[in-house]
Design an enzyme around this catalytic site. Structure first.
Site, PDB file in Angstrom:
ATOM      1  N   GLY A  13     -58.077  -1.850  -8.125  1.00  0.00           N
ATOM      2  CA  GLY A  13     -56.869  -1.843  -8.945  1.00  0.00           C
ATOM      3  C   GLY A  13     -56.172  -0.497  -8.884  1.00  0.00           C
ATOM      4  N   ASP A 144     -60.378   2.431 -15.815  1.00  0.00           N
ATOM      5  CA  ASP A 144     -61.484   2.073 -16.709  1.00  0.00           C
ATOM      6  C   ASP A 144     -62.274   3.292 -17.190  1.00  0.00           C
ATOM      7  OD1 ASP A 144     -60.845  -0.603 -16.557  1.00  0.00           O
ATOM      8  OD2 ASP A 144     -62.155  -0.961 -14.839  1.00  0.00           O
ATOM      9  N   MET A 190     -56.783  -3.494 -21.193  1.00  0.00           N
ATOM     10  CA  MET A 190     -57.761  -3.654 -20.114  1.00  0.00           C
ATOM     11  C   MET A 190     -59.090  -2.973 -20.460  1.00  0.00           C
ATOM     12  SD  MET A 190     -55.460  -3.244 -16.666  1.00  0.00           S
ATOM     13  CE  MET A 190     -54.776  -4.706 -15.877  1.00  0.00           C
ATOM     14  N   TYR A 297     -50.682  -5.522 -16.258  1.00  0.00           N
ATOM     15  CA  TYR A 297     -50.294  -4.523 -15.247  1.00  0.00           C
ATOM     16  C   TYR A 297     -49.379  -3.431 -15.810  1.00  0.00           C
ATOM     17  CZ  TYR A 297     -52.043  -7.174 -11.176  1.00  0.00           C
ATOM     18  OH  TYR A 297     -52.833  -7.790 -10.238  1.00  0.00           O
ATOM     19  N   LEU A 298     -48.611  -3.769 -16.857  1.00  0.00           N
ATOM     20  CA  LEU A 298     -47.668  -2.784 -17.381  1.00  0.00           C
ATOM     21  C   LEU A 298     -48.384  -1.488 -17.749  1.00  0.00           C
ATOM     22  CD1 LEU A 298     -45.776  -5.182 -17.326  1.00  0.00           C
ATOM     23  CD2 LEU A 298     -45.084  -4.689 -19.657  1.00  0.00           C
ATOM     24  N   GLN A 299     -49.591  -1.615 -18.296  1.00  0.00           N
ATOM     25  CA  GLN A 299     -50.293  -0.424 -18.761  1.00  0.00           C
ATOM     26  C   GLN A 299     -50.750   0.486 -17.629  1.00  0.00           C
ATOM     27  OE1 GLN A 299     -54.322  -1.639 -20.687  1.00  0.00           O
ATOM     28  NE2 GLN A 299     -53.442  -3.537 -19.923  1.00  0.00           N
TER      29      GLN A 299
END
Lengths: 419, 419
Positions: A13, A144, A190, A297-299
């Site tokens: 990611g 993460d 997330m 995905y925005l974050q």
């Protein structure tokens, strides 16, 4: 040491600042062009090495490279292709070495998280067993924030800032509306295994009663009755309740909220979204009007709100990766070291990949308040420095001016390969 | 004209810039303190007038008032309490006039959308019929951009910028990942009846093939087969597909996507979210891996990414509202007039509330491409100026420094009233 080429690839990611690391790698390689020839970037990550789709970065102008520093996404493409153990995937590992050999690649920079640290290590081991001289350096990247050894991971600070700011802004919205309308707002973030991003939501508030009123961590087993009682108390006390919930929130038995008993009532589990699941519980158990948001995905692509600290660190690990390789280091990863807490100071260290690969770092229990629903002072002290500073991209016509690179591929020298 | 007090209230869903209008009202009133005494703000909007909870803004320092310009949410509280026709709600209307009389209020500034324009007009009419001298001015605000007469509505430009930037950033993310992972990204945006916000997503791309590849407007009937065919084409052609969908997307028969046939399969309809519903269709019909995001409150409270044009206009309508009232105007609303398209220039005009109340302005069909899935050049020409310029809030410790006002209430002079 004879001059050799380098290979750089983005893995997993992407983040708002992974390209800042690419910028650090390429700019530093260019400064050391007596030792490093061409930097090739894997098109779509490591896949590009397997298929011999090597982007020749020498076709990219210095100005464009500089613009990578403020451009989100993965400029060369990333991938979720995972190389397993050498026994299972020996052909792939050998192919990598063949491609490296064909293009005179002596430096391997792999920019990713846990999985890619492991792959990087295995590539180094195989190269050594094949007597192919390679300096393999892993460059840390993951929203993460779950890599061990390093104090934090590039990519995380910007997500943390985005979630903290968004939580505060949305909380101001619901605070205005709660007298006659919405009482509960839920933001899903997330972090499937580790609650670092959820924890960052805690930076939105400082004083008793300030949002978020509840953080739901994947590390703390979810108990519906306890959570609902807290939500109810909160609405009664403050007029509204703001909840930040990790997508990885789970029950004591390990099942995810979105996959659990609620599935029947709220639909097909792939559609999940823990926020609507929790909203359903609020509706059912308490009857309060709610709103929910899923940042998705925005974050992790919100370069418009990047943390300046994060951008600087992402660049620095890219730069340090090249420096380590030039010093002859192999199977290593540059780390971020917290040199001082107050004032916050950081410097670059290094770690052996064998200490990094496949180890996940969770939120320590003492970063979470005893009740399990907030961040403690220790958690705040850890998180706060990582969101410091703003690093805005340039704008043109009201929109950020992000660079889009042409992918000029190097000529293939090997037969086709099916990964 | 004898000096009189003013009453200001915020109504309906708040925006990133409604407080900039409040700032315009209060600062302009302070500059005209020979004609306007105290500005009272309704606590939680018009409710505060009914319950006589009047926030005495003279207790707010000039510096705090200035900070309203960069603070999202509704600083005095807003509400969804709707005053209906005078026959049904006569007691409420009369109570308003009583409260105004008790606090010597001669100016009524109501900051909201369609409903509040209607309420403002009715209050003016009732005051007149009761021979109570009142200047009632509506100050436009709505992220939905659906007020008539005015070229655009304060609040919309900042949401438009947020959605355009977020769409571009998320598109860069999926573009990096699509080779081996996610193929379809869906962003759900606000706008239940009018597709202005969805249309703003179109500003993310300019050239053929750039995201968003599909915009799904509430104005264009949704046909599953057509949409799925487009998504499939798009994935085959570009490798991925980015969709911006309005929460108000609906079938030809008027049923909302989230409320329609899909309800059974995907759960309780209040949980809705049209994004997961559409994602379910993608999964079922095409089998592509998807991600979806629901911006919800984040989009309308994102003061960190406000449009400078929007902030300036929000302030200007607040300022102009006071000016109009001082000129003796009644039942009017300051409007934004597009004085020139290229270069974009705007100025303040005025409209009669009778032309505003209860009229909704939809996206003109010619702002949408003939196929119904994008914005036309005319749409782009209209939207683009509204997102121009950045107007960042000040930051402290990594977070925006937003002002939080103490709500100092004026002493009550009337018996209690149950709205």
């Amino acid at each position: 040491m004879a001059k050799q080429n380098a290979f750089y690839a983005q893995s997993g990611g992407v983040t708002a600042v992974i390209n800042a690391s690419a910028c650090g790698v390429i700019e530093t390689a260019r400064k050391n062009n007596d030792q490093i020839g061409t930097v090739y970037a894997g098109r779509n990550g490591i896949l590009g090495a397997l298929t011999e789709e090597l982007i020749d970065t020498s076709s990219i102008s210095d100005e464009e490279v500089q613009q990578l520093r403020h451009t989100p996404g993965g400029a060369f493409g990333s991938c979720r292709y995972k190389l397993k153990d050498i026994e299972t995937h020996r052909t792939q590992y050998e192919r990598l070495i063949e491609v490296f050999k064909a293009h005179d690649i002596g430096y391997f920079f792999y920019n990713g998280g846990n999985d890619s640290a492991d792959t990087c290590l295995k590539v180094a081991q195989l190269a050594e067993s094949m007597n192919y001289p390679l300096k393999a350096v892993h460059i840390p990247k993951t929203v993460d924030n779950d890599l061990p050894v390093t104090d934090n991971c590039p990519g995380f600070g910007s997500v943390a800032k985005y979630i903290a700011v968004s939580t505060r802004e949305a909380a101001m919205d619901i605070a205005s509306m709660s007298a006659t309308s919405t009482k509960v707002f839920i933001l899903e973030v997330m972090g499937r295994h580790a609650g670092w991003i959820a924890g960052a939501g805690g930076l939105a508030g400082q004083k008793e009663g300030e949002a978020p009123h509840l953080i739901i961590f994947p590390e703390i087993p979810f108990d519906r009755a306890t959570v609902m009682a807290r939500v109810d108390d909160c609405v009664k006390k403050y007029g509204y309740c703001v909840i930040v919930i990790s997508e990885g929130a789970r029950y004591a038995d390990g099942t995810f909220l979105a996959d659990a008993g609620t599935t029947d009532a709220f639909g097909h589990k792939q559609l999940g979204g823990v926020a609507p699941t929790l909203a359903g519980m609020v509706k059912q158990d308490l009857g309060y009007k709610y709103h929910w948001a899923v940042a998705d995905y925005l974050q992790r692509s919100a370069r418009h709100l990047a943390s300046a600290t994060d951008v600087a660190q992402a660049y620095a690990v890219g730069e340090a990766g090249v420096r380590l390789a030039l010093e002859g280091k192999n199977s290593v990863m540059p780390t971020i070291v917290r040199a001082s807490e107050t004032p916050y100071k950081w410097e670059i260290g290094e770690a052996c990949l064998s200490d990094i690969a496949n180890v996940e770092k969770f939120m320590p229990r003492d970063y979470i308040t005893p009740d399990g629903f907030g961040i403690s002072q220790a958690g705040r002290d850890y998180l706060e420095p990582l969101i410091q500073g703003e690093d805005y991209p340039p704008y043109e016509g009201g929109m950020p001016r992000y660079v889009e690179l042409k992918h000029q591929l190097a000529e293939k020298k090997l037969p086709d390969f099916q990964p």
